[in-house]
Design a protein around this motif. Sequence first.
Motif, short mmCIF file in Angstrom:
data_model
loop_
_atom_site.label_atom_id
_atom_site.label_comp_id
_atom_site.label_asym_id
_atom_site.label_seq_id
_atom_site.Cartn_x
_atom_site.Cartn_y
_atom_site.Cartn_z
N ALA A 237 26.77 13.71 -30.14
CA ALA A 237 26.71 13.40 -28.70
C ALA A 237 27.60 14.35 -27.89
CB ALA A 237 27.13 11.96 -28.46
N GLY A 238 28.29 15.27 -28.56
CA GLY A 238 29.06 16.28 -27.83
C GLY A 238 30.56 16.02 -27.75
N PHE A 239 31.04 14.96 -28.39
CA PHE A 239 32.49 14.71 -28.39
C PHE A 239 33.18 15.63 -29.39
CE2 PHE A 239 30.80 10.71 -26.83
CZ PHE A 239 31.72 10.32 -25.86
N LYS A 240 34.42 16.05 -29.05
CA LYS A 240 35.29 16.66 -30.05
C LYS A 240 35.94 15.52 -30.83
CE LYS A 240 36.54 20.55 -27.08
NZ LYS A 240 37.67 21.16 -26.40
N LEU A 241 36.36 15.82 -32.05
CA LEU A 241 36.80 14.72 -32.92
C LEU A 241 38.31 14.70 -33.20
CD1 LEU A 241 33.95 14.91 -35.60
CD2 LEU A 241 33.97 13.64 -33.42
N LYS A 242 38.81 13.46 -33.29
CA LYS A 242 40.16 13.19 -33.76
C LYS A 242 40.08 12.03 -34.74
CE LYS A 242 42.91 14.39 -29.69
NZ LYS A 242 43.88 15.27 -30.37
N LEU A 243 41.01 11.95 -35.67
CA LEU A 243 41.05 10.81 -36.59
C LEU A 243 42.49 10.31 -36.71
CD1 LEU A 243 38.71 12.80 -37.89
CD2 LEU A 243 38.87 11.21 -39.79
N HIS A 244 42.65 8.98 -36.77
CA HIS A 244 43.89 8.39 -37.27
C HIS A 244 43.68 8.35 -38.78
CE1 HIS A 244 44.50 7.12 -33.16
NE2 HIS A 244 45.58 6.43 -33.45
N ALA A 245 44.42 9.15 -39.51
CA ALA A 245 44.10 9.31 -40.93
C ALA A 245 45.33 9.16 -41.82
CB ALA A 245 43.48 10.69 -41.14
N ASP A 246 45.12 8.54 -42.96
CA ASP A 246 46.16 8.45 -44.00
C ASP A 246 47.49 7.92 -43.44
OD1 ASP A 246 44.27 9.56 -45.75
OD2 ASP A 246 44.91 11.60 -45.27
N GLU A 247 47.38 6.91 -42.57
CA GLU A 247 48.61 6.35 -41.98
C GLU A 247 49.29 5.38 -42.96
OE1 GLU A 247 48.08 4.17 -38.32
OE2 GLU A 247 50.21 3.68 -38.18
N ILE A 248 48.50 4.43 -43.48
CA ILE A 248 49.11 3.39 -44.32
C ILE A 248 48.76 3.63 -45.80
CG2 ILE A 248 49.39 0.88 -44.59
CD1 ILE A 248 49.71 1.35 -41.65
N VAL A 249 47.47 3.92 -46.04
CA VAL A 249 47.01 4.13 -47.42
C VAL A 249 46.25 5.47 -47.46
CG1 VAL A 249 45.53 3.22 -49.28
CG2 VAL A 249 46.74 1.63 -47.76
N ASP A 250 46.44 6.23 -48.52
CA ASP A 250 45.72 7.50 -48.65
C ASP A 250 44.29 7.21 -49.14
OD1 ASP A 250 44.72 9.99 -49.20
OD2 ASP A 250 45.94 10.28 -51.02
N ILE A 251 43.34 7.27 -48.20
CA ILE A 251 41.94 7.12 -48.63
C ILE A 251 41.18 8.44 -48.40
CG2 ILE A 251 41.80 4.60 -48.37
CD1 ILE A 251 40.19 5.13 -45.74
N GLY A 252 41.90 9.49 -48.15
CA GLY A 252 41.25 10.80 -47.95
C GLY A 252 40.79 11.03 -46.52
N GLY A 253 41.43 10.37 -45.57
CA GLY A 253 41.06 10.55 -44.16
C GLY A 253 41.31 11.97 -43.67
N GLY A 254 42.39 12.57 -44.14
CA GLY A 254 42.70 13.95 -43.75
C GLY A 254 41.63 14.90 -44.26
N TYR A 255 41.16 14.64 -45.47
CA TYR A 255 40.10 15.50 -46.04
C TYR A 255 38.83 15.37 -45.21
CZ TYR A 255 37.48 18.00 -49.58
OH TYR A 255 36.73 18.95 -50.23
N LEU A 256 38.50 14.14 -44.84
CA LEU A 256 37.31 13.91 -44.00
C LEU A 256 37.44 14.64 -42.66
CD1 LEU A 256 34.62 12.34 -43.47
CD2 LEU A 256 36.04 10.52 -42.48
N ALA A 257 38.65 14.63 -42.10
CA ALA A 257 38.87 15.33 -40.82
C ALA A 257 38.52 16.80 -40.97
CB ALA A 257 40.32 15.16 -40.37
N GLY A 258 38.97 17.40 -42.08
CA GLY A 258 38.64 18.80 -42.33
C GLY A 258 37.14 18.99 -42.50
N GLU A 259 36.53 18.12 -43.28
CA GLU A 259 35.07 18.24 -43.52
C GLU A 259 34.28 18.14 -42.21
OE1 GLU A 259 33.48 16.45 -47.62
OE2 GLU A 259 34.42 14.95 -46.35
N MET A 260 34.74 17.28 -41.31
CA MET A 260 34.00 17.05 -40.06
C MET A 260 34.35 18.09 -38.99
SD MET A 260 32.10 14.45 -40.68
CE MET A 260 31.39 14.35 -39.06
N GLY A 261 35.31 18.97 -39.30
CA GLY A 261 35.72 19.97 -38.30
C GLY A 261 36.45 19.34 -37.13
N ALA A 262 37.22 18.29 -37.42
CA ALA A 262 37.96 17.61 -36.34
C ALA A 262 39.00 18.55 -35.74
CB ALA A 262 38.65 16.37 -36.89
N VAL A 263 39.25 18.38 -34.44
CA VAL A 263 40.30 19.17 -33.78
C VAL A 263 41.66 18.77 -34.35
CG1 VAL A 263 41.46 19.63 -31.58
CG2 VAL A 263 38.96 19.53 -31.68
#
Length: 415
Positions: A237-263
């Motif tokens: 839809a044209g949004f740039k992406l951000k994630l709250h990632a790996d704050e409490i438990v490491d579920i690979g949120g940071g990796y997903l951010a990289g895969e999705m090309g998050a800012v």
Amino acid sequence: MKVLVKNISEIATPLGFEKKCGKSMKDIKVYKNAYILTEDGVIVEVAEGKFDESGFTGDIIDAENKAVIPGFCDSHTHFIFGGYRDEEYDMRLKGASYMEIQEAGGGIKSTVAATREESFDTLYEKGLDRLDSMLSMGVTTVEGKSGYGLDIENELKQLDVMEKLDSVHALDIVKTYMPAHDVPFEYKDNKEGYIDLMINKGIPSAKGKATFFDIFTEKGIFEIEESRRLLQAAKDAGFKLKLHADEIVDIGGGYLAGEMGAVSADHLLMANDKSINKMIEAGTIQTLLPVTAFSLNADYARARVMIDNGGAVALGSDFNPGSCHSNSISLMIALATIYMKMTIEETLTALTLNGAAAMGREKEVGSIEEGKLADLVILDKDRYKFLSYTIGVNIVEKVIKRGELVYDKKQAYID
Ligand SMILES: N=CN[C@@H](CCC(=O)O)C(=O)O
Ligand SMILES: [Zn+2]
């Protein structure tokens, strides 16, 4: 209209129109005995020595031999919210964990209930006060998230409040749509239904009202595949992406951010090496929020690993009513330098140019150089190193936004 900022003991700034990665985060340009000339809110000259004032007809701001740095760019806040959670904070001080409170129906859900109750006008008035407080700490550009409405109407209410605040307040606001902050109470047994609602109605409704889409990718909130679906829909839809990632438990949120090309991927307290490397490879900014780690009594994010391996690190306050009820820049600097082992130069870059990049504003703000907006902070000390040395104390004396003096600490006192 020209404005001269003169008698500056020291200007300390990163330089450039892109985020700084790895070793270059510490490359700060320092001018001694300098001045800054601005025209129509934009910097046109930065130099050492004295400006020839003969025939100058513009305004003059005297820095009185104090140091000047770029306005801070706080790229992670949740500053539009109803109610407070002081009772929950007290429970945390007595031993309850953030997630225990959240699972018992408190946490984000209690702020959602309070924010839905509050009128546009009340949220707006509170927003004004909170922006004033940020300005007094030297923040000139701030990111603000929705995420306490969790339905179509109330998410848009938060975005509209920020839109109005942006039009009247000196601070510039970058808006983030975050309907995926939690699963609202009415969908507690139907998370899929809420995801479908966001994809089919929420995301289209917020198009053009926010630059970024953000999600709380966390165990028990939005897991990896749920996050991926939502992020893809937002990206389409044209949004740039951000994630709250790996704050409490490491579920690979940071990796997903990289895969999705998050800012940016934010928090990252628990991010593993593979995730960190993926974010570095993808150019995803790693936005660290040390006051939240402090408030949650958690381990700090591994800033040294990120920077030493070539990553771009930004710092944000995460000001919100729950995990971090503080917008203190001075506390953030103290924690980043002492516990995360960032140098003061890296910290300055993380809070200015890299913060700007995490908001997509690195071409306009985040450094003091020709062509950037004249967003400047005059400290009440003559050297920038006092930013870390004066532990936990706000040493901002004046703030200039687009070439205009918008805050002066001395005028805040009655003589
Ligand atoms: N972790 C998720 N969101 C916020 C906290 C929001 C809240 O507690 O109200 C954060 O960034 O820490
Ligand atoms: Zn947050």
